[in-house]
Design a protein around this motif. Structure first.
Motif, PDB file in Angstrom:
ATOM      1  N   VAL A 153      -4.890  -1.910  15.133  1.00  0.00           N
ATOM      2  CA  VAL A 153      -5.249  -0.975  14.061  1.00  0.00           C
ATOM      3  C   VAL A 153      -6.566  -0.260  14.334  1.00  0.00           C
ATOM      4  CG1 VAL A 153      -5.629  -0.768  11.578  1.00  0.00           C
ATOM      5  CG2 VAL A 153      -4.277  -2.659  12.455  1.00  0.00           C
ATOM      6  N   THR A 175       0.896  -1.250  11.986  1.00  0.00           N
ATOM      7  CA  THR A 175       1.577  -2.128  11.025  1.00  0.00           C
ATOM      8  C   THR A 175       1.889  -3.533  11.550  1.00  0.00           C
ATOM      9  OG1 THR A 175       3.724  -1.276  11.726  1.00  0.00           O
ATOM     10  CG2 THR A 175       2.690  -0.192   9.844  1.00  0.00           C
ATOM     11  N   THR A 178      -0.476  -6.646  10.633  1.00  0.00           N
ATOM     12  CA  THR A 178      -1.008  -6.779   9.264  1.00  0.00           C
ATOM     13  C   THR A 178      -0.891  -8.217   8.745  1.00  0.00           C
ATOM     14  OG1 THR A 178      -0.414  -4.497   8.755  1.00  0.00           O
ATOM     15  CG2 THR A 178      -0.714  -5.959   6.887  1.00  0.00           C
ATOM     16  N   LYS A 230      -3.647  -2.251   4.082  1.00  0.00           N
ATOM     17  CA  LYS A 230      -2.498  -3.092   4.464  1.00  0.00           C
ATOM     18  C   LYS A 230      -2.891  -4.572   4.484  1.00  0.00           C
ATOM     19  CE  LYS A 230      -1.758  -0.696   8.263  1.00  0.00           C
ATOM     20  NZ  LYS A 230      -2.745   0.390   8.058  1.00  0.00           N
ATOM     21  N   VAL A 231      -3.958  -4.894   5.212  1.00  0.00           N
ATOM     22  CA  VAL A 231      -4.349  -6.305   5.311  1.00  0.00           C
ATOM     23  C   VAL A 231      -4.911  -6.787   3.970  1.00  0.00           C
ATOM     24  CG1 VAL A 231      -5.790  -7.980   6.509  1.00  0.00           C
ATOM     25  CG2 VAL A 231      -4.835  -6.054   7.783  1.00  0.00           C
ATOM     26  N   GLU A 234      -2.328  -7.659   1.424  1.00  0.00           N
ATOM     27  CA  GLU A 234      -1.575  -8.887   1.747  1.00  0.00           C
ATOM     28  C   GLU A 234      -2.433 -10.129   1.511  1.00  0.00           C
ATOM     29  OE1 GLU A 234       1.574  -9.253   2.290  1.00  0.00           O
ATOM     30  OE2 GLU A 234       1.964  -7.115   2.265  1.00  0.00           O
ATOM     31  N   HIS A 281     -12.068  -6.081   4.355  1.00  0.00           N
ATOM     32  CA  HIS A 281     -10.860  -5.512   4.977  1.00  0.00           C
ATOM     33  C   HIS A 281     -10.919  -3.992   5.096  1.00  0.00           C
ATOM     34  CE1 HIS A 281      -9.115  -9.440   4.883  1.00  0.00           C
ATOM     35  NE2 HIS A 281      -9.501  -9.550   3.619  1.00  0.00           N
TER      36      HIS A 281
END
Ligand SMILES: NC(=O)c1ccc[n+]([C@@H]2O[C@H](COP(=O)([O-])OP(=O)(O)OC[C@H]3O[C@@H](n4cnc5c(N)ncnc54)[C@H](O)[C@@H]3O)[C@@H](O)[C@H]2O)c1
Ligand SMILES: O=C(O)[C@H](O)COP(=O)(O)O
Length: 623
Positions: A153, A175, A178, A230-231, A234, A281
């Motif tokens: 990333v 992606t 992630t 994204k991270v 999650e 993040h």
């Protein structure tokens, strides 16, 4: 001459083909940037796919573009495969994709100097976070390096500005790692709260210290997720599952996306002052650099615990040591460091309340295979001239849009190329206006690709710059050319993305006065007909000539015999006329004759055309 503004449906002179505007789809594309390659393409499910690399081409004969333009002359020998340098360990599945396409060289731990030497022989470079792709690397790769693929990333190790200036596309694999990074964040959070690494080291050194390593519980505690991408999202989802109260700070995230997983978006100060745990993040950017520092640590709850699986640079590491020593920060768990690897005697790494891992966030077997495939496909696609969905320094254009725009892309480049040739001393161009007439809603028409191609058409004939979608806007700006756009909604078929494209160049002299419109600008307009670009207007004169081969524009007195006269001159020199059209203002007054020719007429032929008494001015233009 008595032809109205019409197009002859048959070649008048020694043309070899009988039909003029054939509804053909180009079957050859040229890869972008230098060292062009002819690719055989076909259309599948509405988008162009590359069937084959056919041959190399003399760069002067190409219309290279990041994503599509055409060439039809056969030249050259079989192409040599592109060379792809992989400078850090990449999953085998990705290497296989690369090997089936090019020569793959895996050379790890290169010094900066060795990387610069090596890169001059490479078409693509694939890196992870350990390779610094600096301006010097792009300079050394100039003329050959077309794409840098970041197998992951974060692109803070790639000088994006330099990449753009050198027309090098940067793609990443955003992606596939992630979940791995989110899982690592949660692992560090739990390991830190329960002193796992310290207790592990203690027991291995022969001790049994149960009271020393009493931890803290996570349930019911407030976790601030800084960067809800994204991270971050999650991590938030997983922390909710652990019974934590999760808040997040992200100036660009949508509140409803956060709300959907039970997370409240809050201000930066609210996040850091209320959190028991903070998990970072966000990307490393000039704004986030050292975003946690002495001032911000001072605002935090005493005993806060910090996790960083983003980038080391978002924390002022010296300030973190001070905050740990003073007890403001009870513990930290770090996967990333300002300098990687950190020095052996780093106070931060050695601190007893700090848990560290060597940038392992993305390092699961699954993530590495996924990232490798994701980046290999992106790099191969970019080398093929396709537009990437993960381009970092170029507009992303989907294959569907690209396929639809393909003939207009060609029209755009040819109009740019024609317009600049109509300027006397083309390098003085400062202001270009492009008018798109379309039945589509302006929001439904992405013109970035067309603008880039007009820019390419304008700049390449007057400089040695090589323009592609990556560097078009940058190069135009650097050369002081302002390109403005206007959309005009017209009542035609919305099936076609564009009805016509007009290119206007202001404040310049023209070598063909008739190309200057009533408004005082050089103005030409074109359309796509049956998939083929056509010139439809020059100055105030309507014409209709297919933009293939070369073009002669003549202004003459509208009188009989002109077509035959000029045609005979060209025929005598064995110059094949492919297309011809005459436009005029009114009967027996001024007219413009546009003649498409396959070959370049020699000086003698051009002199003879100029000597025809009724011809007042003419210009030969290379398409
Ligand atoms: N440790 C590892 O191995 C590992 C693995 C994957 C990702 N990462 C790093 O994690 C970070 C996030 O990755 P991602 O895939 O979620 O990226 P992402 O782009 O999906 O998310 C980043 C988020 O940060 C937000 N952001 C930007 N500036 C901000 C600011 N000033 N304050 C708060 N939020 C801000 C953005 O709006 C975005 O939502 C990156 O730094 C990436 O390099 C590390
Ligand atoms: O930004 C990323 O994707 C991660 O930091 C992973 O980096 P790596 O590819 O060097 O493991």
């Amino acid at each position: 001459m008595s032809m109205a503004t019409s197009t002859l449906t048959k070649p008048l002179f020694s043309s070899s083909s009988s039909s003029i505007s054939k509804p053909t789809i180009k079957t050859s594309l040229v890869s972008f940037n230098t060292n062009p390659i002819i690719l055989s393409l076909s259309k599948k499910k509405g988008s162009f796919v590359v069937n084959n690399v056919l041959k190399t081409v003399n760069p002067t004969q190409t219309n290279d573009v990041l994503g599509g333009s055409s060439i039809s002359k056969d030249v050259g020998t079989l192409v040599s495969k592109p060379t792809i340098l992989v400078s850090e360990k990449l999953g085998e599945a990705g290497l296989q994709v690369l090997r089936s396409y090019g020569n793959v060289e895996c050379v790890y731990d290169l010094s900066q100097q060795d990387l610069c030497t090596k890169i001059s022989t490479c078409d693509a470079l694939i890196v992870r976070s350990g390779t610094k792709v600096t301006r010097e690397v792009f300079e050394a790769g100039k003329g050959r390096l077309k794409v840098v693929g970041r197998a992951g990333v974060g692109i803070d190790n790639v000088d994006l500005q330099a990449a753009t200036e050198f027309g090098c596309l940067v793609v990443n694999a955003p992606t596939a790692n992630t979940i791995a990074a989110a899982e690592h964040g949660i692992a560090l959070l739990a390991a830190m709260a329960r002193n796992i690494s310290q207790a592990d080291a203690s027991i291995k050194s022969g001790k049994w210290q149960r009271s020393k390593y009493v931890g803290v519980s996570m349930v019911g505690k407030t976790l601030a997720v800084m960067g809800f991408g994204k991270v971050g999202s999650e991590v938030a989802r997983r922390a909710k599952g652990l019974g934590m109260n999760v808040i997040a700070h992200d100036p660009y995230a949508a509140a409803d996306r956060a709300r959907a997983i039970g997370v409240e978006l809050v201000s930066f100060d609210q996040a850091i002052t209320t959190a028991d745990f903070i998990s970072l993040h966000m990307p490393l950017t000039p704004t986030t650099n050292k975003i946690l520092n002495d001032d911000t640590f001072a605002k935090m709850k005493k005993g806060v615990r910090i996790v960083n699986v983003a980038r080391g640079g978002v924390i002022d590491e010296d300030a973190l040591v001070r905050a740990l020593d003073s007890g403001i920060v009870a513990q930290a768990a770090l996967d990333v460091f300002t300098e990687e690897p950190p020095s052996k005697d780093s106070k931060l790494v050695q601190h007893e309340n700090v848990t560290v891992t060597p940038h392992l966030g993305a390092s699961t077997k699954e993530a590495q295979e996924g990232v490798a495939i994701e980046i290999a496909e992106a790099v191969v696609g970019a080398l093929n001239g396709e537009l990437s969905a993960t381009a970092v320094n170029a507009p992303m254009v989907s294959p569907e849009v690209l396929s639809e725009l393909a003939p207009y892309v060609l029209l755009a480049e040819k109009l740019g190329r024609l317009a600049v040739q109509l300027v006397s001393g083309g390098s003085g161009i400062k202001s270009v206006k492009v008018v798109y007439r379309s039945a589509r809603d302006p929001d439904d028409l992405d013109t970035r690709f067309l603008r880039a191609m007009i820019t390419k058409g304008i700049i390449e004939p007057i400089s040695n710059s090589i323009i592609n979608l990556v560097n078009a806007d940058f190069t135009a700006k650097q050369k002081g050319i302002r390109i403005s756009e206007e959309r005009v909604v017209v009542d035609s078929s919305p099936e076609q993305p564009v009805d016509s494209i007009q290119v206007q160049i202001s404040n310049v002299e023209s070598k063909f006065a008739s190309a200057v419109s009533e408004g005082g600008q050089i103005s030409i307009e074109g359309k796509v007909k049956y998939g083929v670009p056509h010139l439809t207007c020059v100055g105030s004169f309507g014409v209709d000539v297919s933009l293939e081969g070369n073009l002669i524009l003549c202004r003459q007195l509208d009188q009989p015999g002109m077509i035959g006269h000029v045609g005979n001159i060209l025929g005598d020199q064995n110059v094949n006329v492919s297309f011809m059209s005459v436009g005029r203002t009114s009967l027996r007054k001024k007219a413009i004759m546009a003649i498409g020719v396959d070959e370049e007429p020699n000086k003698e032929a051009l002199d003879k055309i100029g000597a025809v008494p009724a011809i007042e001015e003419f210009v030969f233009l290379k398409l």
